[in-house]
Design a protein around this motif. Structure first.
Motif, short mmCIF file in Angstrom:
data_model
loop_
_atom_site.label_atom_id
_atom_site.label_comp_id
_atom_site.label_asym_id
_atom_site.label_seq_id
_atom_site.Cartn_x
_atom_site.Cartn_y
_atom_site.Cartn_z
N LEU A 57 0.90 -1.27 0.04
CA LEU A 57 -0.02 0.04 -0.03
C LEU A 57 0.75 1.16 0.04
CD1 LEU A 57 -2.70 -0.80 2.90
CD2 LEU A 57 -2.90 -1.16 0.57
N SER A 60 -2.08 7.77 0.60
CA SER A 60 -2.65 8.51 -0.41
C SER A 60 -2.53 10.00 -0.40
CB SER A 60 -4.04 8.10 -0.58
OG SER A 60 -5.02 8.90 0.68
N GLU A 80 -4.67 7.69 4.98
CA GLU A 80 -5.53 6.82 4.20
C GLU A 80 -4.52 6.43 3.35
OE1 GLU A 80 -9.95 8.41 3.49
OE2 GLU A 80 -8.42 9.03 2.06
N THR A 82 -3.74 3.30 0.27
CA THR A 82 -4.38 2.80 -0.80
C THR A 82 -3.60 1.79 -1.69
OG1 THR A 82 -5.72 3.38 -2.85
CG2 THR A 82 -3.53 4.64 -2.45
N ASN A 83 -4.22 0.72 -2.16
CA ASN A 83 -3.40 -0.14 -3.10
C ASN A 83 -3.64 0.18 -4.55
OD1 ASN A 83 -6.30 -0.97 -3.44
ND2 ASN A 83 -6.02 -2.95 -2.56
N ASP A 86 -8.72 0.07 -3.54
CA ASP A 86 -9.30 0.33 -2.15
C ASP A 86 -8.74 1.27 -1.45
OD1 ASP A 86 -11.10 -1.94 -2.94
OD2 ASP A 86 -9.37 -3.26 -2.46
N ARG A 87 -9.34 1.80 -0.65
CA ARG A 87 -8.73 2.74 0.51
C ARG A 87 -8.84 2.23 1.83
NH1 ARG A 87 -8.23 8.88 -0.63
NH2 ARG A 87 -7.66 8.88 -2.78
N TYR A 88 -7.89 2.35 2.72
CA TYR A 88 -8.13 2.16 4.20
C TYR A 88 -7.59 3.18 5.05
CZ TYR A 88 -7.57 -2.44 1.99
OH TYR A 88 -7.48 -3.47 0.98
N GLN A 109 -13.96 7.04 6.99
CA GLN A 109 -12.94 7.87 5.56
C GLN A 109 -12.85 9.10 6.05
OE1 GLN A 109 -15.13 7.85 1.98
NE2 GLN A 109 -17.05 8.53 2.80
#
Ligand SMILES: [Zn+2]
Length: 234
Positions: A57, A60, A80, A82-83, A86-88, A109
């Motif tokens: 990841l 972001s 945040e 991201t891959n 998707d966002r985590y 989020q």
């Protein structure tokens, strides 16, 4: 700030921050002797999650600091990751200064919740004394500087934050940018000042404003993006 890399275990939802400090040894007292203990956080993470599906990841770019200073080592950071798809949202914190950072997945989020706009009050006051110091006769008194700052604050309240052009982004805090005063705003400020300042003073005030309103100079506005956490209703 924006190119930090992480590894996520898709099974345990654990996160590891890939950093050059992964292999920095820690020092500990064993008895009364200081011992160097080699660490390899990356290898330890890989061993702990052996056989699990892992994914890389990256940050972001959105960070959110609920506590005043991002430079405080104990401050909690929401970021945040991201891959690419998707966002985590991850909460980063440590329980004591000796402990490593821990990462926890948050169900929610980051959302923008407006823009706050402030003048650089202390910097203006300092710069005004400095700017006029070579011509003491024209240097406004502290009272007059306060009057000027008061008028400036009033004028800023009339602006729509989202309409203020950005002159520069802060290097230290990616929630902060500097806003440019347009000519109409400068004129409005000068009109207000005309009530309390003599024509000669007004002229040097305008010159002060004109020479300090570019980049992140004292007459630019500090605009802070407010981010809040919107939790996913579970
Ligand atoms: Zn795992």
């Amino acid at each position: 700030m924006g190119n930090e890399k992480f590894i996520r275990c898709c099974v345990c939802h654990a996160f590891h921050h890939v950093s050059p400090f992964d292999k920095v040894p820690v020092y500990a007292f064993l008895g009364n002797q200081l011992e160097e203990q080699p660490t390899d956080d990356w290898r330890a993470f890989m061993q702990r999650h052996a056989g699990h599906r892992l994914e890389p990841l990256k940050a972001s770019g959105e960070k959110f600091f609920p506590y005043p200073s991002p430079l405080d080592p104990m401050s909690v950071t929401y970021m945040e990751l991201t891959n690419g798809r998707d966002r985590y949202l991850v909460r980063r914190a440590r329980s004591s200064i000796q402990d490593p950072m821990s990462y926890e997945l948050i169900s929610g989020q980051l959302v923008e919740s407006g823009l706050s706009v402030e003048i650089q009050e202390n910097e203006i006051k300092k710069e005004m004394k400095n700017h006029f110091s070579w011509t003491p006769a024209t240097c406004p008194t502290d009272d007059k500087i306060d009057v000027f700052v008061g008028f400036f604050k009033e004028v800023i309240k009339t602006l729509e934050p989202q309409d203020i052009p950005v002159s520069e982004y802060s290097y230290l805090d990616n929630a902060v940018s500097y806003g440019l005063l347009d000519d109409a705003t400068v004129d409005l400020l000068m009109d207000k000042c005309a009530v309390c300042f003599l024509p000669g003073e007004l002229k040097s005030l305008r010159r002060f404003v004109e020479t300090h309103r570019s980049g992140c100079d004292v007459m630019t506005l500090v605009m802070r993006r407010r981010l809040t956490i919107e939790s996913f209703a579970g």
